[in-house]
Design a protein around this motif. Sequence first.
Motif, PDB file in Angstrom:
ATOM      1  N   GLN A 289       0.806  -1.223   0.000  1.00 48.86           N
ATOM      2  CA  GLN A 289       0.000   0.000   0.000  1.00 48.86           C
ATOM      3  C   GLN A 289       0.842   1.278   0.000  1.00 48.86           C
ATOM      4  OE1 GLN A 289      -1.537  -2.843   1.519  1.00 48.86           O
ATOM      5  NE2 GLN A 289      -2.719  -2.601  -0.360  1.00 48.86           N
ATOM      6  N   ALA A 290       2.168   1.177  -0.100  1.00 51.36           N
ATOM      7  CA  ALA A 290       3.040   2.349  -0.008  1.00 51.36           C
ATOM      8  C   ALA A 290       3.091   3.102  -1.332  1.00 51.36           C
ATOM      9  CB  ALA A 290       4.437   1.928   0.416  1.00 51.36           C
ATOM     10  N   LEU A 291       2.732   4.392  -1.289  1.00 51.00           N
ATOM     11  CA  LEU A 291       2.827   5.260  -2.461  1.00 51.00           C
ATOM     12  C   LEU A 291       4.025   6.197  -2.380  1.00 51.00           C
ATOM     13  CD1 LEU A 291      -0.910   6.350  -2.940  1.00 51.00           C
ATOM     14  CD2 LEU A 291       0.286   4.368  -3.911  1.00 51.00           C
ATOM     15  N   GLY A 292       4.682   6.262  -1.227  1.00 47.64           N
ATOM     16  CA  GLY A 292       5.838   7.136  -1.081  1.00 47.64           C
ATOM     17  C   GLY A 292       5.452   8.513  -0.568  1.00 47.64           C
ATOM     18  N   ALA A 293       6.287   9.474  -0.876  1.00 48.29           N
ATOM     19  CA  ALA A 293       6.169  10.831  -0.327  1.00 48.29           C
ATOM     20  C   ALA A 293       5.004  11.590  -0.940  1.00 48.29           C
ATOM     21  CB  ALA A 293       7.463  11.589  -0.579  1.00 48.29           C
ATOM     22  N   ILE A 294       4.467  12.532  -0.144  1.00 50.24           N
ATOM     23  CA  ILE A 294       3.336  13.336  -0.602  1.00 50.24           C
ATOM     24  C   ILE A 294       3.700  14.816  -0.565  1.00 50.24           C
ATOM     25  CG2 ILE A 294       2.270  13.630   1.685  1.00 50.24           C
ATOM     26  CD1 ILE A 294      -0.466  13.310   0.274  1.00 50.24           C
TER      27      ILE A 294
ATOM     28  N   HIS B 189       4.680  18.776  -2.171  1.00 49.25           N
ATOM     29  CA  HIS B 189       5.550  19.451  -3.128  1.00 49.25           C
ATOM     30  C   HIS B 189       6.763  18.606  -3.477  1.00 49.25           C
ATOM     31  CE1 HIS B 189       7.647  22.602  -5.222  1.00 49.25           C
ATOM     32  NE2 HIS B 189       8.641  22.578  -4.356  1.00 49.25           N
ATOM     33  N   THR B 190       7.277  17.861  -2.534  1.00 53.28           N
ATOM     34  CA  THR B 190       8.425  16.982  -2.784  1.00 53.28           C
ATOM     35  C   THR B 190       7.977  15.525  -2.854  1.00 53.28           C
ATOM     36  OG1 THR B 190       8.861  16.989  -0.403  1.00 53.28           O
ATOM     37  CG2 THR B 190      10.107  18.543  -1.741  1.00 53.28           C
ATOM     38  N   GLY B 191       6.752  15.313  -3.274  1.00 55.05           N
ATOM     39  CA  GLY B 191       6.189  13.975  -3.276  1.00 55.05           C
ATOM     40  C   GLY B 191       6.452  13.207  -4.553  1.00 55.05           C
ATOM     41  N   THR B 192       6.040  11.944  -4.541  1.00 48.96           N
ATOM     42  CA  THR B 192       6.140  11.081  -5.710  1.00 48.96           C
ATOM     43  C   THR B 192       4.912  11.274  -6.597  1.00 48.96           C
ATOM     44  OG1 THR B 192       4.975   9.216  -4.698  1.00 48.96           O
ATOM     45  CG2 THR B 192       7.343   9.378  -4.298  1.00 48.96           C
ATOM     46  N   ALA B 193       5.046  10.876  -7.851  1.00 47.90           N
ATOM     47  CA  ALA B 193       3.923  10.984  -8.776  1.00 47.90           C
ATOM     48  C   ALA B 193       2.728  10.143  -8.321  1.00 47.90           C
ATOM     49  CB  ALA B 193       4.364  10.603 -10.182  1.00 47.90           C
ATOM     50  N   PRO B 194       2.913   8.891  -7.886  1.00 46.18           N
ATOM     51  CA  PRO B 194       1.746   8.100  -7.454  1.00 46.18           C
ATOM     52  C   PRO B 194       1.034   8.704  -6.251  1.00 46.18           C
ATOM     53  CG  PRO B 194       3.619   6.669  -7.869  1.00 46.18           C
ATOM     54  CD  PRO B 194       4.139   8.065  -7.912  1.00 46.18           C
ATOM     55  N   ALA B 195       1.788   9.174  -5.260  1.00 47.89           N
ATOM     56  CA  ALA B 195       1.155   9.715  -4.055  1.00 47.89           C
ATOM     57  C   ALA B 195       0.396  10.999  -4.362  1.00 47.89           C
ATOM     58  CB  ALA B 195       2.213   9.970  -2.977  1.00 47.89           C
ATOM     59  N   ASP B 196       0.996  11.885  -5.141  1.00 47.03           N
ATOM     60  CA  ASP B 196       0.316  13.150  -5.428  1.00 47.03           C
ATOM     61  C   ASP B 196      -0.890  12.948  -6.334  1.00 47.03           C
ATOM     62  OD1 ASP B 196       2.014  14.522  -3.806  1.00 47.03           O
ATOM     63  OD2 ASP B 196       3.196  15.454  -5.381  1.00 47.03           O
ATOM     64  N   ALA B 197      -0.804  11.993  -7.248  1.00 50.28           N
ATOM     65  CA  ALA B 197      -1.974  11.692  -8.081  1.00 50.28           C
ATOM     66  C   ALA B 197      -3.117  11.150  -7.226  1.00 50.28           C
ATOM     67  CB  ALA B 197      -1.604  10.690  -9.169  1.00 50.28           C
TER      68      ALA B 197
ATOM     69  N   HIS C 120      -2.064   2.658  -9.172  1.00 49.47           N
ATOM     70  CA  HIS C 120      -1.374   3.885  -8.764  1.00 49.47           C
ATOM     71  C   HIS C 120      -0.028   4.095  -9.465  1.00 49.47           C
ATOM     72  CE1 HIS C 120      -4.252   4.804  -5.623  1.00 49.47           C
ATOM     73  NE2 HIS C 120      -4.189   3.560  -5.209  1.00 49.47           N
ATOM     74  N   ALA C 121       0.284   3.313 -10.451  1.00 47.81           N
ATOM     75  CA  ALA C 121       1.510   3.490 -11.241  1.00 47.81           C
ATOM     76  C   ALA C 121       2.762   3.496 -10.373  1.00 47.81           C
ATOM     77  CB  ALA C 121       1.425   4.774 -12.074  1.00 47.81           C
ATOM     78  N   VAL C 122       2.737   2.701  -9.311  1.00 51.03           N
ATOM     79  CA  VAL C 122       3.898   2.650  -8.426  1.00 51.03           C
ATOM     80  C   VAL C 122       5.084   1.997  -9.127  1.00 51.03           C
ATOM     81  CG1 VAL C 122       4.791   1.670  -6.279  1.00 51.03           C
ATOM     82  CG2 VAL C 122       2.507   2.673  -6.336  1.00 51.03           C
ATOM     83  N   SER C 123       4.840   0.975  -9.923  1.00 52.72           N
ATOM     84  CA  SER C 123       5.934   0.283 -10.609  1.00 52.72           C
ATOM     85  C   SER C 123       6.678   1.217 -11.552  1.00 52.72           C
ATOM     86  CB  SER C 123       5.397  -0.922 -11.388  1.00 52.72           C
ATOM     87  OG  SER C 123       4.837  -1.875 -10.507  1.00 52.72           O
ATOM     88  N   ALA C 124       5.941   2.051 -12.254  1.00 52.10           N
ATOM     89  CA  ALA C 124       6.584   3.001 -13.173  1.00 52.10           C
ATOM     90  C   ALA C 124       7.444   4.002 -12.406  1.00 52.10           C
ATOM     91  CB  ALA C 124       5.529   3.731 -13.994  1.00 52.10           C
ATOM     92  N   TRP C 125       6.946   4.458 -11.246  1.00 48.69           N
ATOM     93  CA  TRP C 125       7.724   5.404 -10.449  1.00 48.69           C
ATOM     94  C   TRP C 125       8.990   4.739  -9.910  1.00 48.69           C
ATOM     95  CZ3 TRP C 125       8.447  10.342  -9.569  1.00 48.69           C
ATOM     96  CH2 TRP C 125       9.224  10.714  -8.476  1.00 48.69           C
ATOM     97  N   ARG C 126       8.888   3.508  -9.472  1.00 54.60           N
ATOM     98  CA  ARG C 126      10.066   2.820  -8.940  1.00 54.60           C
ATOM     99  C   ARG C 126      11.086   2.564 -10.041  1.00 54.60           C
ATOM    100  NH1 ARG C 126       6.931  -1.346  -4.730  1.00 54.60           N
ATOM    101  NH2 ARG C 126       6.332   0.301  -3.251  1.00 54.60           N
ATOM    102  N   ALA C 127      10.631   2.305 -11.251  1.00 53.50           N
ATOM    103  CA  ALA C 127      11.566   2.132 -12.370  1.00 53.50           C
ATOM    104  C   ALA C 127      12.300   3.445 -12.651  1.00 53.50           C
ATOM    105  CB  ALA C 127      10.811   1.661 -13.617  1.00 53.50           C
ATOM    106  N   LEU C 128      11.575   4.557 -12.601  1.00 52.01           N
ATOM    107  CA  LEU C 128      12.208   5.863 -12.767  1.00 52.01           C
ATOM    108  C   LEU C 128      13.224   6.112 -11.657  1.00 52.01           C
ATOM    109  CD1 LEU C 128      12.459   8.720 -13.994  1.00 52.01           C
ATOM    110  CD2 LEU C 128      10.512   9.398 -12.569  1.00 52.01           C
ATOM    111  N   THR C 129      12.856   5.751 -10.439  1.00 52.42           N
ATOM    112  CA  THR C 129      13.760   5.918  -9.300  1.00 52.42           C
ATOM    113  C   THR C 129      15.039   5.121  -9.500  1.00 52.42           C
ATOM    114  OG1 THR C 129      11.890   6.269  -7.811  1.00 52.42           O
ATOM    115  CG2 THR C 129      13.972   5.673  -6.808  1.00 52.42           C
TER     116      THR C 129
END
Length: 615
Positions: free
Chosen positions: A274-279, A281-289, A364-373
Amino acid sequence: MRLTVAQALVRFLSVQFTERDGVRHRTVAGMWGIFGHGNVAGVGQALLEAGPEAMPFHQGRNEQAMVHAAVGYARMKHRLSTLACTTSIGPGATNLVTGAALATVNRVPVLLLPGDVFATRPADPVLQQLEVPWAYDVSVNDALRPVSRYFDRIWRPEMLPASLLQAMRVLTDPVDTGAVTLALPQDVQTEAHEWPDELFRERVWHVRRPLPDAAAVTEGAALLRSARRPLIVAGGGVRHAEAAQALAEFAAATGVPVAETQAGKGSLRWDHPQALGAIGHTGTAPADAAAREADVVLGVGTRWTDFTTASGSLFAPGARFVNLNAAAFDGHKMSGLALVGDARAGLAALAAELAGFRAPEREHAVSAWRALTDTVLGDGDGPWPPSQAEVIGALDAVLGDRDVLINAAGSMPGDLHKLWRSRDPEQYHVEYGYSCMGYEIPAAIGVRLAAPDREVFALVGDGTYLMLPTEIVTAVQEGIPVNLVIVQNHGYASIGGLSAQVGAEGYGTAYRFPGAGGDFTGAPLPVDLAANAASLGLDVLTPGSAKELRTALAAARESPRPTAVYVETDPARQGPPAEAWWDVPVAEVSTRAATRAARTAYEEARPAPGTRPAL
């Protein structure tokens, strides 16, 4: 018992304990100090007489840094134990103000014991006394009043017992805690008094886990059950309450995704389903979406700062908020339903009400964000000098699960918030409530004192290093094996980027010689921070490639001595951009084209009136 005021103070503090969940801690586990005429004969003598078993002593170099060390210690101890700081009068006392503000803003307990002017006024003014002609009971210590959660000046010995008890109440209160200041006139410190034995009996201050009101829990659970797109925002209160496991179980049972504030990062392992990461202004794309789409938001232990809410622009105007918080003040923010209580106890109560509930499945596109990371953090064989993100990647590869990473102001907190993969609730230690340059090095010492079984790394930019490196000497003196990663990017990288964004064209933010126009655009300054760190007693490693960087970090981690790894970075290669807005107003009129363009962009990005939720 006949003792001086200072002796009674130290004796009292040595027998105070805090207890939660059956685990007991020394409430004030030690004292930092720099002695001057305002405290050497009082508190200094009392510490000598009491001895290190009653009150361990740490010799500071800068009073502000002493408070930062105490904050690092207290945060690592979940606010159940802290350190005191004693100073002389004058500049020693006023140097406490920044640290006190940091502690109070972050709601972390520290005890400040500045010396003060003579109560009896035998000679007036004394050395370093501030004279206020219309208020002769004012001293420089009054500057600490607005940044303290409790302030008192001990004009007479008889005042001490009641003030000490109030100080302990605040230090051990999860809601009211912060900096506690007891100003000690230098003559009163040395004055003898007959104290009742009762004052020095062992006291245990119980930190409870209050449950939110049952009706509010039922109402909050009903809101979550009605949600089509629920979201949890985990704040620092999760970590203070040691509620990370409860949050992980709640998220797994309900399927509600979790985003984390700066203070709350690490509440959930980075790879939790269930982790989307940071929220924010300095958040991740999945969490802010997810935040933009959320219809019901459960805030756990967050005070909803502007970075978390993207200056109030992140959440949809119709979103409903349920706020589980120990402080009613924060529980009612965002026009939310307040569940006033302990984070762990409150999550358990909500979980019982939500038995059998499962949030609708969403992508939530978490996999795409982690690949970018993965790409941004690098693989250890990239070009040299590395980007700041690649330095973070090297640390991620070397640090163990229980190691602690410390940072504060500048551009690093933003990259860390987005990119760091927290594997333990205590691993991510970023001070962003006050965003105070100079925090990292002394905080690393405080954290290592609190958790000697953990390796501690402080990620230090050149601006922060130049501002407050003095406690390196304390680490060397006491053999505290902290690790510094000194990142040289030749200026204030974060504010330089913001300056360009708001049309100020980076003015005054680079560490360079003046250019032809006097605007600091010349060659970089020939400052050798590695040599400086070595001159203060650190072992210093200077890797020359990405592979050598990881080798150096691993060597520092294994070293029994305080060690620094010095690395030059490429400021042109930046991490992922901000995923949400932050309101920094731009000059409305200007003769400069860059400022006019920035103002146009600001007006286009600024939310329309009435579209931000009430904070």
